[in-house]
Scaffold this motif. Sequence first.
Motif, PDB file in Angstrom:
ATOM      1  N   HIS A 241      48.134  65.526  30.810  1.00  0.00           N
ATOM      2  CA  HIS A 241      49.394  66.020  30.260  1.00  0.00           C
ATOM      3  C   HIS A 241      50.443  64.922  30.171  1.00  0.00           C
ATOM      4  O   HIS A 241      51.462  65.104  29.493  1.00  0.00           O
TER       5      HIS A 241
ATOM      6  N   TYR B  92      48.449  62.440  27.028  1.00  0.00           N
ATOM      7  CA  TYR B  92      48.346  63.065  25.714  1.00  0.00           C
ATOM      8  C   TYR B  92      49.566  63.908  25.367  1.00  0.00           C
ATOM      9  O   TYR B  92      49.494  64.788  24.510  1.00  0.00           O
ATOM     10  N   ASP B  93      50.680  63.606  26.024  1.00  0.00           N
ATOM     11  CA  ASP B  93      51.928  64.301  25.721  1.00  0.00           C
ATOM     12  C   ASP B  93      52.337  64.001  24.272  1.00  0.00           C
ATOM     13  O   ASP B  93      52.547  62.853  23.895  1.00  0.00           O
TER      14      ASP B  93
ATOM     15  N   LEU C 111      42.836  68.225  29.964  1.00  0.00           N
ATOM     16  CA  LEU C 111      44.064  68.991  29.697  1.00  0.00           C
ATOM     17  C   LEU C 111      43.964  70.403  30.253  1.00  0.00           C
ATOM     18  O   LEU C 111      44.971  70.986  30.663  1.00  0.00           O
TER      19      LEU C 111
ATOM     20  N   ASP D 120      46.909  71.735  19.609  1.00  0.00           N
ATOM     21  CA  ASP D 120      47.983  72.445  20.310  1.00  0.00           C
ATOM     22  C   ASP D 120      47.485  73.360  21.426  1.00  0.00           C
ATOM     23  O   ASP D 120      48.064  73.407  22.519  1.00  0.00           O
TER      24      ASP D 120
ATOM     25  N   THR E  39      47.279  62.645  20.430  1.00  0.00           N
ATOM     26  CA  THR E  39      47.785  63.970  20.760  1.00  0.00           C
ATOM     27  C   THR E  39      46.710  64.987  20.399  1.00  0.00           C
ATOM     28  O   THR E  39      46.223  64.997  19.269  1.00  0.00           O
TER      29      THR E  39
ATOM     30  N   TYR F 201      46.998  72.531  25.314  1.00  0.00           N
ATOM     31  CA  TYR F 201      48.116  72.309  26.222  1.00  0.00           C
ATOM     32  C   TYR F 201      48.502  73.607  26.924  1.00  0.00           C
ATOM     33  O   TYR F 201      49.427  73.618  27.734  1.00  0.00           O
ATOM     34  N   CYS F 202      47.815  74.683  26.594  1.00  0.00           N
ATOM     35  CA  CYS F 202      48.057  75.989  27.225  1.00  0.00           C
ATOM     36  C   CYS F 202      46.815  76.400  28.016  1.00  0.00           C
ATOM     37  O   CYS F 202      45.712  75.981  27.697  1.00  0.00           O
TER      38      CYS F 202
END
Length: 426
Positions: A403, A406-407, A340, A214, A211, A217-218
């Motif tokens: 996505h 690596y969720d 990502l 953070d 993972t 992921y944006c």
Amino acid sequence: MKILWVVNIMLPQIAKELKLGYSNREGWLSGLFNKVCENETEYEIAVAYPVNDESLVNEITVNGIKCYSFLENLSTPWCYDTKIESSVKDIIRKFNPDILHIFGTEFPHSLSAAVAFNNPSMTLVGIQGVCFEIAKDYMAKLPENVTNKATFRDFIKKDSLKDQKKKFELRADNETKLIRNVLNITGRTTFDMEYSRKTNPSAVYFKMNETMRDSFYCDKWEYDSQHKHTIFLGQGDYPIKGMHFLFSAAGLLVSKYPDLKIKIAGNSIISNNSLKDKIKTPEYGAYLRKLAKKNKIEENIKVLGPLSEEEMKSEYLSSSVYVCPSYMENSPNTVAEAMLLGMPVIASDAGGIKSIISNKEGFIFERGNASELASLIEKVFSMEDDNKDELKDICERAYERAHTDYDGDRNYRRLIEIYKEIGKKI
């Protein structure tokens, strides 16, 4: 059931609690730690991590998770130290884990922890890099006259290219002993699966993706937001990362693209602005400088220094293409981060890379082949001008795959499944 993690660094969450600076290395561990904090589970998890200062040896609680530090000389990761066994054994005695989960094979504490726990069937090791393969390919096709030389810095630090290779060979020895001393292994690529099964046929191999941090992921890469003809490179301070291949490729492109930019994250080994820079230059850095001069790209290169998570993301988003020219890798997190963000990715066919990206989601070249790398960079540049729709399709497939792979929630559930499977042996 109680599970003790043994990790390679002081996680940022721990450092913030202690009001200390921290490294963004191993960012995927921070992502997994956050998932553990967010989710209720029947497992009690604690973290053991190395520090290189005795004053930092302590026990704290972060977001309900016990965190124990132990002393290790982090500047000599090739030197096995039996004192670490004793330190980790004390932590094991305090926490009394049912499962020991060791993240990474690269450091002495990994083997020390397995020896201290002395329960192979309840020990799980996560393979990150593969030291054995790195040691074997360390010189990465460098000319012999380069591998045989040493700068003043290399001589004083006993850290020539040959010394560096030897150090990785020592790390590989520890890695081999560790893998042979456990019966549960996690990995993410066909490459590390084959390596682990060859090294220890008795161990159970569990596939589990990582993972990422953070913020990756944006946001999403956009054609109109990038700086044209800009290549971003995650790091390149030792030969296996293949920066010399990129410099050679750039030499084939710069006459056509005089505005070409190469941005490199991390510390500079090619700076030459002062006497101090010259004294600190390793032989690989000296070779890269000569290569840059030979290829007339000195003014096209910018080393950015260590970057924060947000700064790193900003560099991806403002670049035309991410390039991973490594001669040996397992599954580089920088490729995952670029995917990502949905940006164009060019990567070498080295180690486990083809398990994380294919020609459907990016552009793959033969490792060490600078002319093929140059052709793919030129192809991406031309697609950005003339064939944007096809490039967007490739980037969208990379975005969607990343996505999924690596969720964080998916990977956390997989981790719990693995713990349950190992727990059946109790």
